[in-house]
Write an enzyme that holds these catalytic residues in place. Structure first.
Site, PDB file in Angstrom:
ATOM      1  N   SER A  10       0.827  -1.204   0.000  1.00 51.46           N
ATOM      2  CA  SER A  10       0.000   0.000   0.000  1.00 51.46           C
ATOM      3  C   SER A  10       0.865   1.259   0.000  1.00 51.46           C
ATOM      4  O   SER A  10       2.047   1.234   0.349  1.00 51.46           O
ATOM      5  CB  SER A  10      -0.936  -0.011   1.207  1.00 51.46           C
ATOM      6  N   ASP A 111       5.374 -11.002   3.875  1.00 49.61           N
ATOM      7  CA  ASP A 111       4.820 -10.742   5.198  1.00 49.61           C
ATOM      8  C   ASP A 111       3.335 -11.086   5.105  1.00 49.61           C
ATOM      9  O   ASP A 111       2.563 -10.352   4.500  1.00 49.61           O
ATOM     10  CB  ASP A 111       5.014  -9.263   5.573  1.00 49.61           C
ATOM     11  N   ASP A 116      -3.648 -10.063  14.308  1.00 50.82           N
ATOM     12  CA  ASP A 116      -2.766 -10.000  15.473  1.00 50.82           C
ATOM     13  C   ASP A 116      -3.609 -10.187  16.732  1.00 50.82           C
ATOM     14  O   ASP A 116      -4.816  -9.950  16.711  1.00 50.82           O
ATOM     15  CB  ASP A 116      -2.060  -8.638  15.512  1.00 50.82           C
ATOM     16  N   GLN A 145       3.060 -14.231  15.718  1.00 52.67           N
ATOM     17  CA  GLN A 145       2.645 -15.514  16.303  1.00 52.67           C
ATOM     18  C   GLN A 145       1.264 -15.946  15.807  1.00 52.67           C
ATOM     19  O   GLN A 145       1.069 -17.098  15.407  1.00 52.67           O
ATOM     20  CB  GLN A 145       2.619 -15.419  17.836  1.00 52.67           C
ATOM     21  N   GLU A 147      -0.379 -15.162  13.079  1.00 53.65           N
ATOM     22  CA  GLU A 147      -0.364 -15.553  11.665  1.00 53.65           C
ATOM     23  C   GLU A 147       0.296 -16.916  11.471  1.00 53.65           C
ATOM     24  O   GLU A 147      -0.170 -17.743  10.665  1.00 53.65           O
ATOM     25  CB  GLU A 147       0.351 -14.474  10.842  1.00 53.65           C
ATOM     26  N   SER A 181       6.945 -11.365  16.315  1.00 51.86           N
ATOM     27  CA  SER A 181       6.603 -11.129  17.723  1.00 51.86           C
ATOM     28  C   SER A 181       5.796 -12.309  18.238  1.00 51.86           C
ATOM     29  O   SER A 181       5.023 -12.915  17.494  1.00 51.86           O
ATOM     30  CB  SER A 181       5.791  -9.840  17.881  1.00 51.86           C
ATOM     31  N   ALA A 222       3.584   2.324  22.889  1.00 50.16           N
ATOM     32  CA  ALA A 222       2.876   3.171  21.925  1.00 50.16           C
ATOM     33  C   ALA A 222       2.504   2.304  20.742  1.00 50.16           C
ATOM     34  O   ALA A 222       3.095   1.235  20.543  1.00 50.16           O
ATOM     35  CB  ALA A 222       3.755   4.329  21.473  1.00 50.16           C
ATOM     36  N   GLY A 228       5.939  -3.278  10.851  1.00 46.82           N
ATOM     37  CA  GLY A 228       6.019  -4.603  10.242  1.00 46.82           C
ATOM     38  C   GLY A 228       6.549  -4.537   8.814  1.00 46.82           C
ATOM     39  O   GLY A 228       7.333  -5.388   8.378  1.00 46.82           O
ATOM     40  N   ASP A 229       6.141  -3.482   8.096  1.00 51.30           N
ATOM     41  CA  ASP A 229       6.584  -3.301   6.712  1.00 51.30           C
ATOM     42  C   ASP A 229       8.077  -2.971   6.672  1.00 51.30           C
ATOM     43  O   ASP A 229       8.821  -3.433   5.802  1.00 51.30           O
ATOM     44  CB  ASP A 229       5.782  -2.178   6.046  1.00 51.30           C
TER      45      ASP A 229
END
Length: 311
Positions: A10, A111, A116, A145, A147, A181, A222, A228-229
């Site tokens: 995106s 990815d 999540d 985890q 996914e 993660s 935060a 992730g990207d």
């Protein structure tokens, strides 16, 4: 020898997510990046408002046809992230298959963005497409985890479970798997996240082994978008520079993340002012400001080697 990446993700006008998160860091590290924007939005969807357009599978195909007609459809890497449409994802699969025929040594970094913390945020009919079509083509896979559990049908409660899940994912196709993660407890306490990685290695005598690593990553209080990207893009870059050393690649990837996030949270807190929670706009990744850290990250997170197991 120049290295060319096709990144299908995106795009946002303002801020950093998808291609905006991946392109600049890859370019800084010397990669040529060809971007196809699966959506074009004003900003990421965590803001109060967002507007924009979504690329259809047919429009994706048209763009790819143009590249093909000019005979410049040779890539060393493909990178994909968030997709929420099955026909689009299936078109991506067709393109990857064709590009892998054109260049058998092409590396596909995937990815598999699906959800999540136990919830899917893409339509459920994407799961079988990922499972049956996308993951088998992937060389490097970066699920969280949840996914990884979705893809393998196995829950992760212990480090042994995680190792088993990574091995199951290897069996589906990818040579390198990084669980970005997990909810596993860190030996360093609850201020740390546990990430794990596994790389299949074929020894000179033809037998397979795998290197498995584990990392304790400092948590930051935060919500960041686009991390992730950035992770997937940096793993692409650092595995390119350390193809047989997952430990080094992951240490540099996670260290880049750490520097970017630290700079971002420091800035956001300053702008928001004392006692105020920063807004999504204030929490946009400080990407350009982190150029030096992206190029040459000081390693702040060490990876432990879990095991070298022979199969």
């Amino acid at each position: 020898m120049e290295c060319r990446v096709l990144s299908i993700q995106s795009h946002v006008v303002r801020g950093y997510v998808g291609n905006k998160s991946a392109t600049f860091p890859l370019q800084v590290l010397g990669f040529e990046v060809d971007s196809i924007n699966s959506v074009q939005f004003s900003n990421h969807t965590g803001y109060a408002h967002w507007k924009g357009q979504v690329l259809t599978a047919e429009e994706l195909n048209v763009l790819y046809e143009g590249i093909k007609l000019n005979k410049v459809n040779h890539y060393d890497y493909i990178l994909t992230g968030y997709s929420r449409d099955t026909s689009f994802l299936e078109m991506v699969v067709d393109i990857i298959q064709e590009l892998k025929k054109a260049n058998p040594s092409l590396v596909y970094v995937c990815d598999p963005v699906m959800g999540d913390h136990g919830a899917m945020y893409v339509p459920e009919n994407l799961l079988p497409v990922y499972k049956d079509k996308v993951v088998p083509l992937a060389d490097i896979l970066t699920p969280n985890q949840f996914e990884a559990e979705l893809l393998t049908g196995k829950k992760i409660n212990t480090e042994e479970d995680a190792v088993e899940v990574m091995d199951l994912l290897h069996k589906m196709g990818p040579e390198t798997v990084v669980l970005t993660s997990t909810d596993l407890p860190s030996k360093q306490g609850d201020q740390f996240l546990v990430a794990l990685g596994s790389q299949k290695i074929v020894k000179p005598d033809g037998t397979n082994t795998s290197q498995k690593i584990c990392m304790d990553i400092p948590k930051v209080d935060a919500v960041f978008v686009g991390t992730g990207d950035l992770f997937a893009a940096m793993l692409l870059a650092w595995t390119h520079h350390h193809p047989k050393d997952l430990k080094a690649a992951c240490e540099k990837t996670v260290s880049v993340m750490h520097h970017v996030i630290k700079r971002t949270i420091t800035y956001a807190n300053e702008i928001a002012g004392p006692g105020k929670r920063p807004s999504p706009a204030q929490l946009e990744l400080r990407m350009v400001q982190s150029k030096a850290d992206i190029e040459n990250p000081a390693v702040v997170v060490e990876a432990k080697v879990l095991q070298k197991s022979s199969h």
